[in-house]
Design a protein around this motif. Structure first.
Motif, PDB file in Angstrom:
ATOM      1  N   SER A  52       0.817  -1.213   0.000  1.00 21.92           N
ATOM      2  CA  SER A  52       0.000   0.000   0.000  1.00 21.92           C
ATOM      3  C   SER A  52       0.853   1.266   0.000  1.00 21.92           C
ATOM      4  N   LYS A  53       2.148   1.125   0.289  1.00 24.33           N
ATOM      5  CA  LYS A  53       3.025   2.294   0.382  1.00 24.33           C
ATOM      6  C   LYS A  53       3.712   2.624  -0.930  1.00 24.33           C
ATOM      7  N   ILE A  54       3.621   1.725  -1.916  1.00 27.55           N
ATOM      8  CA  ILE A  54       4.419   1.898  -3.131  1.00 27.55           C
ATOM      9  C   ILE A  54       3.550   2.102  -4.368  1.00 27.55           C
ATOM     10  N   ALA A  55       4.119   2.811  -5.326  1.00 29.89           N
ATOM     11  CA  ALA A  55       3.487   2.983  -6.641  1.00 29.89           C
ATOM     12  C   ALA A  55       4.571   2.834  -7.701  1.00 29.89           C
ATOM     13  N   TYR A  56       4.231   2.148  -8.779  1.00 32.05           N
ATOM     14  CA  TYR A  56       5.197   1.859  -9.838  1.00 32.05           C
ATOM     15  C   TYR A  56       4.630   2.325 -11.174  1.00 32.05           C
ATOM     16  N   ILE A  57       5.422   3.098 -11.900  1.00 37.29           N
ATOM     17  CA  ILE A  57       5.015   3.560 -13.226  1.00 37.29           C
ATOM     18  C   ILE A  57       6.061   3.104 -14.231  1.00 37.29           C
ATOM     19  N   PRO A  58       5.724   2.103 -15.056  1.00 38.62           N
ATOM     20  CA  PRO A  58       6.681   1.587 -16.047  1.00 38.62           C
ATOM     21  C   PRO A  58       6.866   2.562 -17.198  1.00 38.62           C
ATOM     22  N   GLU A  59       7.819   2.250 -18.072  1.00 36.37           N
ATOM     23  CA  GLU A  59       8.095   3.122 -19.214  1.00 36.37           C
ATOM     24  C   GLU A  59       6.852   3.304 -20.078  1.00 36.37           C
ATOM     25  N   ASN A  60       6.108   2.234 -20.302  1.00 38.00           N
ATOM     26  CA  ASN A  60       4.868   2.306 -21.071  1.00 38.00           C
ATOM     27  C   ASN A  60       3.709   1.926 -20.156  1.00 38.00           C
ATOM     28  N   LEU A  61       3.093   2.937 -19.591  1.00 31.03           N
ATOM     29  CA  LEU A  61       2.030   2.729 -18.600  1.00 31.03           C
ATOM     30  C   LEU A  61       0.769   2.203 -19.275  1.00 31.03           C
ATOM     31  N   MET A  62       0.279   1.079 -18.764  1.00 31.14           N
ATOM     32  CA  MET A  62      -0.916   0.466 -19.321  1.00 31.14           C
ATOM     33  C   MET A  62      -2.166   1.043 -18.666  1.00 31.14           C
ATOM     34  N   LEU A  63      -2.875   1.873 -19.419  1.00 30.63           N
ATOM     35  CA  LEU A  63      -4.148   2.422 -18.976  1.00 30.63           C
ATOM     36  C   LEU A  63      -5.215   2.040 -19.997  1.00 30.63           C
ATOM     37  N   VAL A  97      -1.575  10.741 -15.135  1.00 27.84           N
ATOM     38  CA  VAL A  97      -2.673   9.964 -14.551  1.00 27.84           C
ATOM     39  C   VAL A  97      -2.110   8.911 -13.595  1.00 27.84           C
ATOM     40  N   GLY A  98      -1.003   8.268 -13.996  1.00 33.00           N
ATOM     41  CA  GLY A  98      -0.369   7.283 -13.133  1.00 33.00           C
ATOM     42  C   GLY A  98       0.123   7.891 -11.831  1.00 33.00           C
ATOM     43  N   ILE A  99       0.721   9.085 -11.921  1.00 30.99           N
ATOM     44  CA  ILE A  99       1.218   9.750 -10.722  1.00 30.99           C
ATOM     45  C   ILE A  99       0.057  10.236  -9.861  1.00 30.99           C
ATOM     46  N   ALA A 100      -1.046  10.618 -10.495  1.00 30.74           N
ATOM     47  CA  ALA A 100      -2.240  11.002  -9.728  1.00 30.74           C
ATOM     48  C   ALA A 100      -2.731   9.825  -8.894  1.00 30.74           C
ATOM     49  N   TYR A 101      -2.631   8.618  -9.450  1.00 28.09           N
ATOM     50  CA  TYR A 101      -3.004   7.418  -8.693  1.00 28.09           C
ATOM     51  C   TYR A 101      -2.078   7.228  -7.500  1.00 28.09           C
ATOM     52  N   ALA A 102      -0.786   7.488  -7.685  1.00 28.27           N
ATOM     53  CA  ALA A 102       0.162   7.375  -6.576  1.00 28.27           C
ATOM     54  C   ALA A 102      -0.208   8.344  -5.454  1.00 28.27           C
ATOM     55  N   ILE A 103      -0.638   9.551  -5.832  1.00 25.36           N
ATOM     56  CA  ILE A 103      -1.053  10.542  -4.833  1.00 25.36           C
ATOM     57  C   ILE A 103      -2.330  10.100  -4.142  1.00 25.36           C
ATOM     58  N   ALA A 104      -3.292   9.593  -4.929  1.00 16.02           N
ATOM     59  CA  ALA A 104      -4.556   9.119  -4.357  1.00 16.02           C
ATOM     60  C   ALA A 104      -4.308   7.954  -3.399  1.00 16.02           C
ATOM     61  N   LYS A 105      -3.344   7.152  -3.730  1.00 11.74           N
ATOM     62  CA  LYS A 105      -3.001   5.981  -2.915  1.00 11.74           C
ATOM     63  C   LYS A 105      -2.223   6.364  -1.661  1.00 11.74           C
ATOM     64  N   LYS A 106      -1.765   7.626  -1.638  1.00  9.03           N
ATOM     65  CA  LYS A 106      -0.915   8.123  -0.548  1.00  9.03           C
ATOM     66  C   LYS A 106       0.370   7.296  -0.444  1.00  9.03           C
ATOM     67  N   ALA A 107       0.924   6.963  -1.604  1.00  6.29           N
ATOM     68  CA  ALA A 107       2.155   6.171  -1.649  1.00  6.29           C
ATOM     69  C   ALA A 107       3.317   6.972  -1.062  1.00  6.29           C
ATOM     70  N   SER A 108       4.149   6.291  -0.298  1.00  9.63           N
ATOM     71  CA  SER A 108       5.343   6.916   0.276  1.00  9.63           C
ATOM     72  C   SER A 108       6.562   6.716  -0.610  1.00  9.63           C
ATOM     73  N   PHE A 109       6.467   5.726  -1.528  1.00  6.44           N
ATOM     74  CA  PHE A 109       7.595   5.374  -2.385  1.00  6.44           C
ATOM     75  C   PHE A 109       7.111   5.266  -3.825  1.00  6.44           C
ATOM     76  N   LEU A 110       7.804   5.961  -4.717  1.00  7.74           N
ATOM     77  CA  LEU A 110       7.418   5.976  -6.128  1.00  7.74           C
ATOM     78  C   LEU A 110       8.578   5.444  -6.966  1.00  7.74           C
ATOM     79  N   PHE A 111       8.259   4.473  -7.842  1.00 13.88           N
ATOM     80  CA  PHE A 111       9.262   3.854  -8.708  1.00 13.88           C
ATOM     81  C   PHE A 111       8.920   4.178 -10.155  1.00 13.88           C
ATOM     82  N   LEU A 112       9.869   4.766 -10.868  1.00 15.06           N
ATOM     83  CA  LEU A 112       9.644   5.244 -12.222  1.00 15.06           C
ATOM     84  C   LEU A 112      10.692   4.653 -13.160  1.00 15.06           C
TER      85      LEU A 112
END
Length: 235
Positions: free
Chosen positions: A74-85, A140-155
């Motif tokens: 719940s603390k992490i969010a991952y955004i790959p090079e090609n984000l699948m939305l 949009v992916g980073i907005a999800y990380a904010i909504a999730k209240k992620a403490s760690f972001l992997f890009l």
């Protein structure tokens, strides 16, 4: 904080990482640079639970990711090079869907607020994602990380394929996230942006972490020379 402790990874008979160790302190930005196949993406996947080290450990807040993924997911969010939305859905619908998967329930106004925080204009909220640029999709992916209240972001290669304006917007955004307390680990081929955006840079080659550089004490020319010296070295 994030800790890579002597991580090695071997799969399909090939060694992808060799005894890699580094630390990313809270609210800092650490960037891994290197050619394709250097092991940058593999290193990130150790922290997101997508891969398990053959030896060593990837730790988040003191938890070994391999054995305690539930504790840190719940603390992490991952955004790959090609984000699948979902291209047939708009930004609000995509964000709402991903939040629902994480058992997060927000009103339309709240979802819109998250999108505005990452720099998306309200006029784009109702547009289908198939009409979005890569930079807009990343937001949009980073907005999800904010909504999730992620403490760690992997890009993973977040600026690949972006135009100069989008790159500058991205740089401003991750600095804001870092200032807000989010710890960021990312990969990049762009030395110029790496030294401007990161607190530390790790140079990788053939699965080895060759050097860690503190950007505060390094100019772009110094970084470029160090990088090229490592790339042409036979060691």
């Amino acid at each position: 904080m994030l800790e890579a402790i002597r991580i090695s990874k071997e799969y399909k008979g090939q060694r992808a990482l060799f005894d890699v160790s580094f630390t990313v302190e809270k609210s800092k930005i650490f960037c891994l640079v290197g050619a394709n196949g250097a092991g940058k993406s593999t290193a990130i996947k150790m922290f997101t639970g997508q891969m398990t080290p053959s030896s060593g450990s990837a730790n988040i807040d003191g938890y070994n990711v391999s054995t305690h993924l539930k504790n840190i997911k719940s603390k992490i969010a991952y955004i790959p090079e090609n984000l699948m939305l979902y291209g047939h859905l708009n930004a609000l619908e995509n964000l709402d869907l991903f939040c629902s998967v994480s058992q997060l329930n927000y009103s339309t106004d709240e979802l819109g607020s998250f999108l505005q925080q990452v720099g998306l204009n309200e006029q784009h909220f109702s547009k289908k994602l198939e009409n979005y640029s890569k930079g807009m999709r990343q937001k949009v992916g980073i907005a999800y990380a904010i909504a999730k209240k992620a403490s760690f972001l992997f890009l993973d290669e977040p600026t690949s394929g972006l135009d100069p304006k989008s790159i500058m917007e991205f740089s401003s955004l991750i600095k804001q996230l870092s200032s807000a307390g989010i710890t960021i680990l990312m990969t990049s081929h762009d030395l110029n942006r790496s030294i401007n955006d990161s607190d530390k840079i790790g140079i990788m080659k053939d699965g080895n972490l060759l050097e860690i550089i503190t950007t505060k004490n390094c100019s772009y020319r110094e970084l470029e020379k160090k990088y090229m010296d490592h790339m042409i070295s036979k060691e």
